[in-house]
Design an enzyme around this catalytic site. Structure first.
Site, short mmCIF file in Angstrom:
data_model
loop_
_atom_site.label_atom_id
_atom_site.label_comp_id
_atom_site.label_asym_id
_atom_site.label_seq_id
_atom_site.Cartn_x
_atom_site.Cartn_y
_atom_site.Cartn_z
N HIS A 36 30.83 -31.69 -51.41
CA HIS A 36 31.18 -31.37 -52.79
C HIS A 36 31.23 -29.86 -52.97
O HIS A 36 30.62 -29.10 -52.20
CB HIS A 36 30.14 -31.95 -53.75
CG HIS A 36 30.21 -33.42 -53.89
ND1 HIS A 36 29.67 -34.07 -54.98
CD2 HIS A 36 30.76 -34.39 -53.12
CE1 HIS A 36 29.87 -35.37 -54.87
NE2 HIS A 36 30.52 -35.59 -53.74
N GLU A 88 29.82 -27.85 -55.10
CA GLU A 88 28.52 -27.20 -55.30
C GLU A 88 27.79 -27.01 -53.97
O GLU A 88 27.17 -25.96 -53.75
CB GLU A 88 27.64 -28.01 -56.25
CG GLU A 88 28.22 -28.16 -57.64
CD GLU A 88 28.99 -29.46 -57.84
OE1 GLU A 88 28.92 -30.01 -58.95
OE2 GLU A 88 29.66 -29.92 -56.89
N CYS A 147 27.15 -34.19 -60.10
CA CYS A 147 26.65 -35.54 -59.80
C CYS A 147 25.15 -35.42 -59.47
O CYS A 147 24.61 -34.31 -59.37
CB CYS A 147 27.43 -36.12 -58.62
SG CYS A 147 27.02 -35.34 -57.03
N CYS A 202 24.43 -33.13 -56.35
CA CYS A 202 24.61 -31.69 -56.60
C CYS A 202 23.59 -31.15 -57.59
O CYS A 202 23.12 -30.02 -57.45
CB CYS A 202 26.04 -31.43 -57.06
SG CYS A 202 27.23 -31.77 -55.73
#
Length: 150
Positions: free
Chosen positions: A53, A55, A83, A86
Site C-alpha cells: 500500500h 502508506e 485501512c 496502514c
C-alpha cells in the site's frame, strides 16, 4: 508548504499507481522541517503483494531516510483514509500527524468503519481528513469506473 500542497504531491504519487494498473492511492511523509522524506503509491498489482500500500511504501522510505523506525515529528499525507494495516503502521512508526483526502467506506480506519486511533495503544496521532477529498475521490471514481466499463 500547506497541507494542500503536500496532498497534491500525494496525488501525483497516486497517478503513478495508475501506470501499473494499481488503485490510485498516493502518500508522502514530511519531516518536522517540512522536507518530504518518504513517497509511495499502491504497488499491489505491480508487485503482486497484498501489503504494498502507498502508506507502507512511504513509511519504509521515510524510515530509511532518517535511519530509524520512529518517525517522530513527521506528518503523513495520503489520498485515501488508511485501512487497518496502514493505520497500524502509522501507530507503529509513531507518526504524530495523519492527513488524508477521501473517506474509505469499506476499510477506512479513521472513522469510516472504525477508528483505530481511538483505541488504547498508548499513542494517538492528530488526524485531519477531507484535504483535497474531491480530487482524491475523482481519481478513484475514474479508475473504478474504467474497470466496470472494460
Amino acid at each position: 508548504m500547506e497541507r494542500e500542497d503536500y496532498m497534491r504531491l500525494a496525488l501525483d504519487e497516486a497517478r503513478l499507481a495508475l501506470e501499473t494498473g494499481d488503485v490510485p492511492v498516493g502518500c508522502v511523509i514530511a519531516d518536522a522541517a517540512g522536507n518530504v522524506i518518504g513517497r509511495g503509491h499502491n504497488r499491489r498489482e505491480q508487485r503482486q503483494n497484498a501489503v504494498r500500500h502507498a502508506e507502507i511504501e512511504a513509511i519504509e522510505a521515510a524510515c530509511a531516510a532518517v535511519g530509524s523506525w520512529r518517525l517522530d515529528g513527521c506528518c503523513l499525507y495520503v489520498t485515501l483514509e488508511p485501512c487497518p494495516m496502514c493505520a497500524g503502521a502509522v501507530l507503529n512508526a509513531r507518526i504524530p500527524v495523519l492527513v488524508y483526502g477521501a473517506k474509505e467506506p469499506v476499510t477506512g480506519s479513521c472513522g469510516s468503519v472504525l477508528n483505530l486511533f481511538e483505541e488504547r495503544y498508548g499513542f494517538r496521532p492528530a488526524i485531519y481528513g477531507g484535504v483535497l477529498a474531491a480530487e482524491s475521490a475523482d481519481l478513484l471514481r475514474d479508475f473504478f469506473g474504467g474497470l466496470r466499463e472494460g
